[in-house]
Write an enzyme that holds these catalytic residues in place. Structure first.
Site, PDB file in Angstrom:
ATOM      1  N   ILE A  17      47.479  38.224  39.434  1.00 26.11           N
ATOM      2  CA  ILE A  17      48.153  38.726  40.624  1.00 26.11           C
ATOM      3  C   ILE A  17      49.365  37.861  40.953  1.00 26.11           C
ATOM      4  CG2 ILE A  17      47.918  39.180  43.102  1.00 26.11           C
ATOM      5  CD1 ILE A  17      44.959  39.852  42.581  1.00 26.11           C
ATOM      6  N   ILE A  62      45.310  22.657  43.848  1.00 25.39           N
ATOM      7  CA  ILE A  62      45.130  22.779  45.299  1.00 25.39           C
ATOM      8  C   ILE A  62      44.028  21.868  45.823  1.00 25.39           C
ATOM      9  CG2 ILE A  62      46.074  25.115  45.466  1.00 25.39           C
ATOM     10  CD1 ILE A  62      43.177  26.162  45.605  1.00 25.39           C
ATOM     11  N   GLN A  81      47.157  32.681  46.333  1.00 31.41           N
ATOM     12  CA  GLN A  81      46.343  33.449  45.388  1.00 31.41           C
ATOM     13  C   GLN A  81      45.384  32.553  44.602  1.00 31.41           C
ATOM     14  OE1 GLN A  81      47.046  36.815  45.666  1.00 31.41           O
ATOM     15  NE2 GLN A  81      48.525  36.036  47.164  1.00 31.41           N
ATOM     16  N   SER A 125      38.629  38.763  49.924  1.00 27.01           N
ATOM     17  CA  SER A 125      37.870  39.503  48.913  1.00 27.01           C
ATOM     18  C   SER A 125      36.936  40.536  49.522  1.00 27.01           C
ATOM     19  CB  SER A 125      37.046  38.524  48.067  1.00 27.01           C
ATOM     20  OG  SER A 125      36.159  39.213  47.214  1.00 27.01           O
ATOM     21  N   SER A 126      36.805  41.656  48.820  1.00 28.43           N
ATOM     22  CA  SER A 126      35.848  42.688  49.237  1.00 28.43           C
ATOM     23  C   SER A 126      34.412  42.196  49.118  1.00 28.43           C
ATOM     24  CB  SER A 126      36.029  43.944  48.390  1.00 28.43           C
ATOM     25  OG  SER A 126      35.818  43.674  47.015  1.00 28.43           O
ATOM     26  N   TYR A 149      30.479  32.887  45.456  1.00 26.91           N
ATOM     27  CA  TYR A 149      31.882  33.309  45.545  1.00 26.91           C
ATOM     28  C   TYR A 149      32.135  34.024  46.868  1.00 26.91           C
ATOM     29  CZ  TYR A 149      36.160  35.953  44.706  1.00 26.91           C
ATOM     30  OH  TYR A 149      37.416  36.504  44.823  1.00 26.91           O
ATOM     31  N   LYS A 153      34.832  33.018  50.001  1.00 25.17           N
ATOM     32  CA  LYS A 153      35.926  33.873  50.484  1.00 25.17           C
ATOM     33  C   LYS A 153      35.755  34.205  51.971  1.00 25.17           C
ATOM     34  CE  LYS A 153      38.802  34.804  48.033  1.00 25.17           C
ATOM     35  NZ  LYS A 153      39.984  33.982  47.628  1.00 25.17           N
ATOM     36  N   VAL A 193      36.362  43.781  34.326  1.00 25.99           N
ATOM     37  CA  VAL A 193      35.783  44.840  33.511  1.00 25.99           C
ATOM     38  C   VAL A 193      36.839  45.720  32.835  1.00 25.99           C
ATOM     39  CG1 VAL A 193      35.493  46.437  35.476  1.00 25.99           C
ATOM     40  CG2 VAL A 193      34.018  46.656  33.465  1.00 25.99           C
TER      41      VAL A 193
END
Length: 326
Positions: A17, A62, A81, A125-126, A149, A153, A193
């Site tokens: 991204i 970071i 990102q 994130s979703s 994870y 987020k 995927v």
């Protein structure tokens, strides 16, 4: 400002991204700095950009606060990102995921606050929706996280809110939904995927779907994500800042349907691909069964209008992989 140009720092700018964001904003006349340690990004992604006088590569991590502070000098906007993605990776190594995604995120917030950047736009994130079964996913209603994870987020969102409330740093979080497209890495244990299946099919290998293939995702083409970053960065609507937005197309596709489309589009280049069989394996720990975003909030407040449907984006992605990786 750097020279007479608005300056943007893109952390993780050599990743999938991040690279697309670097290319886009350079084409729009900004000065763009890329901070990356190349743990998941690649120098070849940005090799063409190194010749551009308005592009600066900063090799750094970071997790190092001083490097974060150096990276934000004279920067107007931060598009954050940098992260260790992947639910399975976080399950295998939660400590490193936390160090990068939480401690690294906090370092960037501190550095941005001290440098008085205008706005801090970050990749959320979703996965934050966790075990919430409601569809479509609405920003204000989340469940409990299902993986390390997802926890990291969600913590990002909490920290961003605190920095907005306490220090006045403008923040906007973009909850990405299964982003795909050009320059997404098809290799490695934690490859996403779509590029993974594309490469397998091009090699005439059978892709393995986790479960029966009826899990569904709101697959989101990269150009829609670039659009959201630009809208979030530039909006002058006071109502738009210090909150989070779903970043998606607003439709869902099952894994079975996704593979069917992939085979159809790839067989235009190689007819044999249409005959390749798909293998089904066990479900994967930490996976959310279904994901579908409501994008009403982004449409209303940011004037978001995604240009690429899943099928349109998938055709573009397949074309790029065939031309660049075959």
């Amino acid at each position: 400002m750097i020279g007479n140009k608005t300056a943007i720092l893109i952390t993780g700018g050599a990743g999938f991204i991040g690279t697309n964001l670097c290319e886009y904003f350079l084409s729009r006349g900004y000065f763009v700095s890329c901070l990356d340690n190349f743990s998941t990004g690649f120098k070849h992604n940005i090799s063409d950009l190194l010749k551009n006088e308005n592009f600066k590569l900063i090799e750094g991590d970071i997790r190092n606060l001083e490097q974060c502070k150096e990276a934000v000098v004279n920067v107007d906007y931060v598009l954050h990102q940098a992260a260790l993605g992947s639910v399975p990776r976080s399950i295998a190594d939660p400590i490193t995921s936390n160090e990068v995604n939480v401690s690294g995120f906090l370092n960037m917030l501190v550095a941005s606050k001290e440098a008085k950047v205008k706005r801090f736009v970050y990749a959320a994130s979703s996965s934050t929706y966790g075990d919430s079964e409601s569809l479509p996913k609405i920003e204000e209603k989340i469940g409990k996280p299902l993986s390390p994870y997802a926890i990291t987020k969600y913590v990002n969102e909490l920290y961003a809110q605190i920095f907005s409330n306490t220090y006045g740093l403008e923040t906007i979080g973009l909850r990405y939904f299964n982003v795909f497209g050009r320059k997404q890495d098809p290799n490695g244990a934690y490859a996403a995927v779509i590029p993974k299946f594309v490469m397998q099919l091009m090699k005439h290998e059978s892709p393995v779907i986790n479960g029966d293939g009826n899990y569904s995702r709101d697959f989101t083409y990269i150009d829609n994500v670039v659009q959201m970053n630009e809208l979030a960065m530039l909006t002058q609507n006071p109502e738009a800042i210090n909150t989070v937005y779903n970043t998606a197309f607003g439709d869902r596709t099952t894994l079975n349907e996704m593979v069917t489309y992939l085979k159809e589009y790839l067989s235009e280049y190689d007819a044999e691909i249409s005959t390749i069989k798909v293998i089904h394996g066990p479900n994967r720990a930490g996976d959310i069964p279904h994901s579908l975003a409501s994008i009403d909030k982004a449409k209303k407040i940011l004037n978001y209008s995604p240009k690429y449907s899943f099928q349109h984006g998938l055709k573009e992605a397949v074309k790029w992989y065939w031309e660049n990786l075959k």
